[in-house]
Scaffold this motif. Structure first.
Motif, PDB file in Angstrom:
ATOM      1  N   ILE A   1     -45.176  27.449   5.193  1.00  0.00           N
ATOM      2  CA  ILE A   1     -45.307  27.293   3.743  1.00  0.00           C
ATOM      3  C   ILE A   1     -46.382  28.236   3.199  1.00  0.00           C
ATOM      4  O   ILE A   1     -46.186  28.906   2.176  1.00  0.00           O
ATOM      5  CB  ILE A   1     -45.646  25.835   3.392  1.00  0.00           C
ATOM      6  N   ALA A   2     -47.519  28.305   3.896  1.00  0.00           N
ATOM      7  CA  ALA A   2     -48.603  29.187   3.467  1.00  0.00           C
ATOM      8  C   ALA A   2     -48.185  30.659   3.511  1.00  0.00           C
ATOM      9  O   ALA A   2     -48.523  31.447   2.620  1.00  0.00           O
ATOM     10  CB  ALA A   2     -49.840  28.965   4.341  1.00  0.00           C
ATOM     11  N   VAL A   3     -47.420  31.027   4.542  1.00  0.00           N
ATOM     12  CA  VAL A   3     -46.941  32.403   4.667  1.00  0.00           C
ATOM     13  C   VAL A   3     -46.009  32.752   3.501  1.00  0.00           C
ATOM     14  O   VAL A   3     -46.095  33.833   2.909  1.00  0.00           O
ATOM     15  CB  VAL A   3     -46.228  32.606   6.013  1.00  0.00           C
ATOM     16  N   PHE A   4     -45.115  31.835   3.173  1.00  0.00           N
ATOM     17  CA  PHE A   4     -44.196  32.066   2.053  1.00  0.00           C
ATOM     18  C   PHE A   4     -44.959  32.191   0.731  1.00  0.00           C
ATOM     19  O   PHE A   4     -44.580  32.979  -0.136  1.00  0.00           O
ATOM     20  CB  PHE A   4     -43.180  30.925   1.970  1.00  0.00           C
TER      21      PHE A   4
ATOM     22  N   LEU B   1     -44.072  20.541  15.134  1.00  0.00           N
ATOM     23  CA  LEU B   1     -43.168  20.898  14.044  1.00  0.00           C
ATOM     24  C   LEU B   1     -43.899  20.939  12.704  1.00  0.00           C
ATOM     25  O   LEU B   1     -43.739  21.873  11.917  1.00  0.00           O
ATOM     26  CB  LEU B   1     -42.003  19.914  13.970  1.00  0.00           C
ATOM     27  N   LEU B   2     -44.709  19.924  12.444  1.00  0.00           N
ATOM     28  CA  LEU B   2     -45.430  19.864  11.179  1.00  0.00           C
ATOM     29  C   LEU B   2     -46.445  20.997  11.056  1.00  0.00           C
ATOM     30  O   LEU B   2     -46.643  21.549   9.968  1.00  0.00           O
ATOM     31  CB  LEU B   2     -46.125  18.510  11.035  1.00  0.00           C
ATOM     32  N   PHE B   3     -47.086  21.345  12.166  1.00  0.00           N
ATOM     33  CA  PHE B   3     -48.033  22.466  12.169  1.00  0.00           C
ATOM     34  C   PHE B   3     -47.312  23.761  11.792  1.00  0.00           C
ATOM     35  O   PHE B   3     -47.772  24.521  10.926  1.00  0.00           O
ATOM     36  CB  PHE B   3     -48.682  22.602  13.543  1.00  0.00           C
ATOM     37  N   ILE B   4     -46.183  24.008  12.454  1.00  0.00           N
ATOM     38  CA  ILE B   4     -45.424  25.242  12.189  1.00  0.00           C
ATOM     39  C   ILE B   4     -44.934  25.284  10.746  1.00  0.00           C
ATOM     40  O   ILE B   4     -45.016  26.322  10.075  1.00  0.00           O
ATOM     41  CB  ILE B   4     -44.238  25.355  13.171  1.00  0.00           C
ATOM     42  N   LEU B   5     -44.444  24.154  10.249  1.00  0.00           N
ATOM     43  CA  LEU B   5     -43.920  24.108   8.887  1.00  0.00           C
ATOM     44  C   LEU B   5     -45.022  24.346   7.859  1.00  0.00           C
ATOM     45  O   LEU B   5     -44.823  25.062   6.864  1.00  0.00           O
ATOM     46  CB  LEU B   5     -43.240  22.767   8.629  1.00  0.00           C
ATOM     47  N   GLN B   6     -46.202  23.770   8.095  1.00  0.00           N
ATOM     48  CA  GLN B   6     -47.305  23.940   7.140  1.00  0.00           C
ATOM     49  C   GLN B   6     -47.760  25.398   7.098  1.00  0.00           C
ATOM     50  O   GLN B   6     -48.037  25.937   6.023  1.00  0.00           O
ATOM     51  CB  GLN B   6     -48.466  23.021   7.529  1.00  0.00           C
TER      52      GLN B   6
ATOM     53  N   LEU C   1     -36.160  28.862  -0.617  1.00  0.00           N
ATOM     54  CA  LEU C   1     -36.627  28.262   0.633  1.00  0.00           C
ATOM     55  C   LEU C   1     -37.999  27.616   0.467  1.00  0.00           C
ATOM     56  O   LEU C   1     -38.252  26.533   1.005  1.00  0.00           O
ATOM     57  CB  LEU C   1     -36.671  29.309   1.738  1.00  0.00           C
ATOM     58  N   LEU C   2     -38.899  28.279  -0.278  1.00  0.00           N
ATOM     59  CA  LEU C   2     -40.238  27.737  -0.450  1.00  0.00           C
ATOM     60  C   LEU C   2     -40.209  26.377  -1.131  1.00  0.00           C
ATOM     61  O   LEU C   2     -40.973  25.477  -0.793  1.00  0.00           O
ATOM     62  CB  LEU C   2     -41.104  28.710  -1.270  1.00  0.00           C
ATOM     63  N   GLU C   3     -39.289  26.197  -2.076  1.00  0.00           N
ATOM     64  CA  GLU C   3     -39.215  24.940  -2.807  1.00  0.00           C
ATOM     65  C   GLU C   3     -38.848  23.772  -1.914  1.00  0.00           C
ATOM     66  O   GLU C   3     -39.260  22.639  -2.158  1.00  0.00           O
ATOM     67  CB  GLU C   3     -38.212  25.063  -3.962  1.00  0.00           C
ATOM     68  N   VAL C   4     -38.062  24.031  -0.851  1.00  0.00           N
ATOM     69  CA  VAL C   4     -37.613  22.929   0.006  1.00  0.00           C
ATOM     70  C   VAL C   4     -38.404  22.825   1.309  1.00  0.00           C
ATOM     71  O   VAL C   4     -38.218  21.859   2.055  1.00  0.00           O
ATOM     72  CB  VAL C   4     -36.104  23.056   0.341  1.00  0.00           C
ATOM     73  N   LEU C   5     -39.265  23.808   1.580  1.00  0.00           N
ATOM     74  CA  LEU C   5     -40.029  23.756   2.832  1.00  0.00           C
ATOM     75  C   LEU C   5     -40.908  22.513   2.898  1.00  0.00           C
ATOM     76  O   LEU C   5     -41.121  21.952   3.982  1.00  0.00           O
ATOM     77  CB  LEU C   5     -40.893  25.015   2.985  1.00  0.00           C
ATOM     78  N   PHE C   6     -41.423  22.076   1.752  1.00  0.00           N
ATOM     79  CA  PHE C   6     -42.213  20.853   1.740  1.00  0.00           C
ATOM     80  C   PHE C   6     -41.373  19.659   2.202  1.00  0.00           C
ATOM     81  O   PHE C   6     -41.875  18.758   2.870  1.00  0.00           O
ATOM     82  CB  PHE C   6     -42.752  20.584   0.328  1.00  0.00           C
ATOM     83  N   ILE C   7     -40.089  19.669   1.844  1.00  0.00           N
ATOM     84  CA  ILE C   7     -39.213  18.557   2.200  1.00  0.00           C
ATOM     85  C   ILE C   7     -38.878  18.578   3.682  1.00  0.00           C
ATOM     86  O   ILE C   7     -38.579  17.537   4.273  1.00  0.00           O
ATOM     87  CB  ILE C   7     -37.918  18.598   1.357  1.00  0.00           C
TER      88      ILE C   7
ATOM     89  N   PRO D   1     -55.097  21.008   5.498  1.00  0.00           N
ATOM     90  CA  PRO D   1     -54.703  19.816   6.270  1.00  0.00           C
ATOM     91  C   PRO D   1     -54.524  20.061   7.762  1.00  0.00           C
ATOM     92  O   PRO D   1     -54.509  19.093   8.551  1.00  0.00           O
ATOM     93  CB  PRO D   1     -53.371  19.403   5.627  1.00  0.00           C
ATOM     94  N   LEU D   2     -54.389  21.304   8.174  1.00  0.00           N
ATOM     95  CA  LEU D   2     -54.241  21.594   9.604  1.00  0.00           C
ATOM     96  C   LEU D   2     -55.506  21.240  10.379  1.00  0.00           C
ATOM     97  O   LEU D   2     -55.455  21.110  11.612  1.00  0.00           O
ATOM     98  CB  LEU D   2     -53.898  23.071   9.805  1.00  0.00           C
ATOM     99  N   CYS D   3     -56.606  21.066   9.669  1.00  0.00           N
ATOM    100  CA  CYS D   3     -57.869  20.728  10.331  1.00  0.00           C
ATOM    101  C   CYS D   3     -57.810  19.345  10.972  1.00  0.00           C
ATOM    102  O   CYS D   3     -58.544  19.064  11.917  1.00  0.00           O
ATOM    103  CB  CYS D   3     -59.025  20.796   9.341  1.00  0.00           C
ATOM    104  N   TRP D   4     -56.942  18.458  10.458  1.00  0.00           N
ATOM    105  CA  TRP D   4     -56.815  17.131  11.065  1.00  0.00           C
ATOM    106  C   TRP D   4     -55.358  16.821  11.421  1.00  0.00           C
ATOM    107  O   TRP D   4     -54.898  15.712  11.304  1.00  0.00           O
ATOM    108  CB  TRP D   4     -57.422  16.052  10.154  1.00  0.00           C
ATOM    109  N   ILE D   5     -54.655  17.856  11.912  1.00  0.00           N
ATOM    110  CA  ILE D   5     -53.280  17.677  12.355  1.00  0.00           C
ATOM    111  C   ILE D   5     -53.201  16.740  13.561  1.00  0.00           C
ATOM    112  O   ILE D   5     -52.154  16.159  13.862  1.00  0.00           O
ATOM    113  CB  ILE D   5     -52.655  19.053  12.710  1.00  0.00           C
TER     114      ILE D   5
END
Length: 430
Positions: free
Chosen positions: A301-304, A293-298, A333-339, A411-415
């Protein structure tokens, strides 16, 4: 209604409604005090990601037991936090003249109250989740319920803010929220913590020995690799990404001349997305790997962020998509994706925490996140300066957003630091 849900629901609803006065703060800073984008960016970081810069100063090590006040360990701190918020916003509203320093002081005091309230509510959720035989689904359900309460309030607050910002003065809006926080204070004071059915802790030790025990407990919990690595990854995924929210706010309102109602609708759309995520997580994704889930969300965020590059270059407008439509949907959506990332991580940590350390670990997580938000804000100011963005020149904004998106993927380098909790549960069942 379950008293735990009632207390948590009211607490998170009021915290979610904080977006109502904060929208007025942004316009007050830009129009009333005529501040530059960098200063607005730094002050805006005070409300970002439901955290506050002064949260690390809150005694997180004591949050697990919250030194008892009148034999209650949780609710008195919720009440104290609500009272501090009420005092802060009402003071801002009634003071005849207010300087930037005074305003910043009361905003910090308000966030201190919000931090205390949030840590206490997080501890209530964590402890309540432990009372149901360590059921991950029950813990996730209560966590999702709290998020839904906060998100619903965020929708209402942002919608009202966008509507009334041109009809009411910012000071009136501050007063309204101050009175709401005061009502929460009286509600919590009238509530008895015994109805929450938390187990009584049999201990005749002194306060000093209790503090030593809490320090020992939190130290023990943070020595677990799966806990400190998860917190470290989450903090890095926020802290190393320069945020440009203040700059984008100026770009949308000054350069594009978008109406305040569009900004309000954008935040409403974001809160609606947060509410939908809370429901979807509770119904569909609570058994999904947190790492996945965290991988997909991160990545999302980059795509947005890269989509924002096309936005500032005017590509979407050339394709027939109005700026107001893009800001309403994608910027919100981008503002809350971090949350979004916080919900599965909180559920994961609630499962990983040793019994008795839940509140302290949650407080430490919020402290780490608050410090990450501060760092992210300063990096955003530095990035805006580096690419030459100012209130009158946004030519370098596209380059800044590309750099921002690149840092989001690092950060995906050490997911792999995020443990695969589901596999562990399956092995235990076997």
């Amino acid at each position: 209604m379950d008293p735990v849900k009632l207390v948590v629901g009211v607490g998170f609803w009021v915290q979610g409604f904080r977006c109502f006065p904060w929208m007025a703060v942004n316009f007050f800073l830009k129009d009333g005090l005529a501040l530059d984008p960098s200063t607005v960016q730094l002050l805006d970081d005070l409300r970002q990601h439901r955290s506050a810069p002064e949260k690390p100063l809150y005694p997180a090590l004591l949050s697990n037991c919250h030194l008892p006040i009148r034999r209650q360990r949780r609710l008195p701190y919720v009440a104290i936090g609500a009272l501090l918020q009420a005092i802060s916003w009402i003071s801002i509203a009634i003071l005849p003249e207010i300087s930037i320093a005074t305003l910043a002081f009361f905003l910090l005091l308000s966030n201190l109250g919000a931090s205390i309230t949030e840590v206490a509510n997080d501890a209530i959720i964590a402890e309540a989740g432990k009372q149901t035989q360590n059921s991950p689904s029950t813990s996730a359900s209560l966590q999702s319920f709290s998020w839904m309460s906060g998100s619903s309030a965020g929708i209402i607050g942002n919608l009202l803010g966008g509507i009334v910002i041109n009809r009411l003065s910012p000071l009136t809006i501050f007063l309204i929220f101050g009175l709401i926080a005061l009502l929460q204070f009286f509600f919590i004071v009238s509530f008895n913590e015994n109805s929450l059915n938390f187990p009584k802790r049999l201990s005749n030790s002194s306060k000093s020995s209790s503090i030593k025990k809490q320090i020992s407990d939190i130290s023990f919990a943070l020595k677990k690799p799966e806990i400190y690595r998860s917190i470290a990854w989450f903090s890095a995924s926020i802290g190393m990404v320069p945020v440009l929210t203040g700059t984008m706010f100026f770009y949308q309102t000054e350069h594009l001349n978008l109406d305040s109602s569009v900004i309000g609708l954008s935040k409403v759309f974001g809160q609606a997305g947060l509410l939908a995520w809370s429901i979807a997580y509770n119904n569909k994704f609570k058994k999904t790997s947190v790492r996945k889930l965290l991988f997909i969300l991160q990545v999302t965020i980059a795509v947005f962020m890269m989509s924002d590059v096309f936005f500032v270059k005017g590509i979407y407008k050339d394709l027939g998509v109005p700026d107001s439509v893009y800001v309403t949907i994608f910027s919100g959506l981008l503002e809350v994706l971090f949350i979004f990332k916080l919900l599965p991580l909180c559920v994961l940590l609630a499962q990983l925490c040793p019994a008795g350390c839940e509140g302290s670990v949650m407080a430490f997580l919020m402290s780490a996140m608050a410090l990450s938000v501060i760092l992210s804000g300063y990096l955003g100011v530095a990035l805006a300066s580096l690419v030459g963005v100012s209130s009158g020149d946004f030519s370098g904004l596209g380059v800044g957003i590309v750099i921002q998106a690149a840092f989001t993927l690092i950060p995906l380098c050490w997911i792999s630091w995020i443990p695969e909790m589901e596999k562990r549960v399956e092995k235990k069942e076997e």
